[in-house]
Write a protein that holds these residues in place. Structure first.
Motif, short mmCIF file in Angstrom:
data_model
loop_
_atom_site.label_atom_id
_atom_site.label_comp_id
_atom_site.label_asym_id
_atom_site.label_seq_id
_atom_site.Cartn_x
_atom_site.Cartn_y
_atom_site.Cartn_z
N LEU A 1 0.83 -1.21 0.00
CA LEU A 1 0.00 0.00 0.00
C LEU A 1 0.86 1.26 0.00
O LEU A 1 0.60 2.21 -0.75
N LEU A 2 1.91 1.28 0.80
CA LEU A 2 2.82 2.44 0.82
C LEU A 2 3.53 2.60 -0.52
O LEU A 2 3.73 3.73 -0.98
N TRP A 3 3.91 1.49 -1.14
CA TRP A 3 4.56 1.54 -2.44
C TRP A 3 3.62 2.14 -3.49
O TRP A 3 4.01 3.01 -4.27
N VAL A 4 2.38 1.71 -3.50
CA VAL A 4 1.40 2.21 -4.47
C VAL A 4 1.14 3.70 -4.23
O VAL A 4 1.10 4.50 -5.17
N ILE A 5 0.98 4.10 -2.99
CA ILE A 5 0.72 5.50 -2.66
C ILE A 5 1.88 6.39 -3.08
O ILE A 5 1.68 7.45 -3.68
N SER A 6 3.12 5.97 -2.80
CA SER A 6 4.28 6.78 -3.18
C SER A 6 4.39 6.89 -4.70
O SER A 6 4.72 7.95 -5.23
N GLY A 7 4.11 5.80 -5.41
CA GLY A 7 4.14 5.85 -6.88
C GLY A 7 3.08 6.76 -7.45
O GLY A 7 3.33 7.50 -8.40
N ILE A 8 1.89 6.74 -6.87
CA ILE A 8 0.80 7.61 -7.34
C ILE A 8 1.13 9.08 -7.08
O ILE A 8 0.90 9.94 -7.93
N ILE A 9 1.68 9.38 -5.92
CA ILE A 9 2.04 10.77 -5.60
C ILE A 9 3.12 11.27 -6.55
O ILE A 9 3.01 12.37 -7.11
N ASP A 10 4.18 10.47 -6.76
CA ASP A 10 5.24 10.88 -7.68
C ASP A 10 4.70 11.07 -9.09
O ASP A 10 5.01 12.05 -9.76
N PHE A 11 3.88 10.13 -9.56
CA PHE A 11 3.33 10.23 -10.90
C PHE A 11 2.45 11.47 -11.05
O PHE A 11 2.52 12.17 -12.06
N SER A 12 1.63 11.76 -10.06
CA SER A 12 0.75 12.93 -10.18
C SER A 12 1.54 14.23 -10.19
O SER A 12 1.17 15.18 -10.89
N LEU A 13 2.62 14.31 -9.44
CA LEU A 13 3.46 15.51 -9.45
C LEU A 13 4.12 15.71 -10.81
O LEU A 13 4.11 16.81 -11.37
N VAL A 14 4.70 14.64 -11.34
CA VAL A 14 5.41 14.74 -12.62
C VAL A 14 4.43 14.87 -13.78
O VAL A 14 4.64 15.67 -14.69
N ASN A 15 3.34 14.12 -13.76
CA ASN A 15 2.35 14.16 -14.84
C ASN A 15 1.68 15.53 -14.92
O ASN A 15 1.31 15.97 -16.01
N GLY A 16 1.56 16.21 -13.82
CA GLY A 16 0.99 17.56 -13.82
C GLY A 16 2.01 18.63 -14.16
O GLY A 16 1.71 19.81 -14.13
N PHE A 17 3.24 18.21 -14.49
CA PHE A 17 4.35 19.11 -14.85
C PHE A 17 4.61 20.13 -13.75
O PHE A 17 4.97 21.27 -14.02
N GLU A 18 4.43 19.70 -12.48
CA GLU A 18 4.62 20.61 -11.36
C GLU A 18 6.03 20.54 -10.79
O GLU A 18 6.71 21.55 -10.70
#
Length: 94
Positions: free
Chosen positions: A17-34
């Motif tokens: 669960l922690l692995w999935v959450i960290s991956g989702i957070i990283d992806f959303s930051l990068v995918n949003g070009f932030e």
């Protein structure tokens, strides 16, 4: 003995669960070009303050960006997202 298996199962489930959450957070930051990913570790970086390869647990990013600009806030301009070595997503702001 059965209680030990339940404890091990809960621990494994929590790690996943922690692995999935960290991956989702990283992806959303990068995918949003932030921003650059916060849980992935930079392994190969350029001298511009952030472009390069970032490695997480089972996932990685190839990032290019404007990280040294004085006029604009730092941001990602291009990324490639890999899970277990397979290209999953890529994006460009242009």
């Amino acid at each position: 003995m059965r209680k030990i298996f339940k404890i091990i199962f809960v621990i494994i489930l929590a790690v996943i669960l922690l692995w999935v959450i960290s991956g989702i957070i990283d992806f959303s930051l990068v995918n949003g070009f932030e921003k650059k990913p916060i849980f992935a570790i930079p392994t190969v970086t350029a001298d511009d303050g952030g472009s390069g390869t970032y490695q997480g647990l089972g996932y990685s990013f190839e990032i290019e960006g404007d990280f040294m600009s004085v006029d604009e806030p730092p941001r990602v301009t291009y990324y490639e997202y890999y899970i277990l070595g397979s290209l999953i997503s890529k994006g460009n702001t242009d």
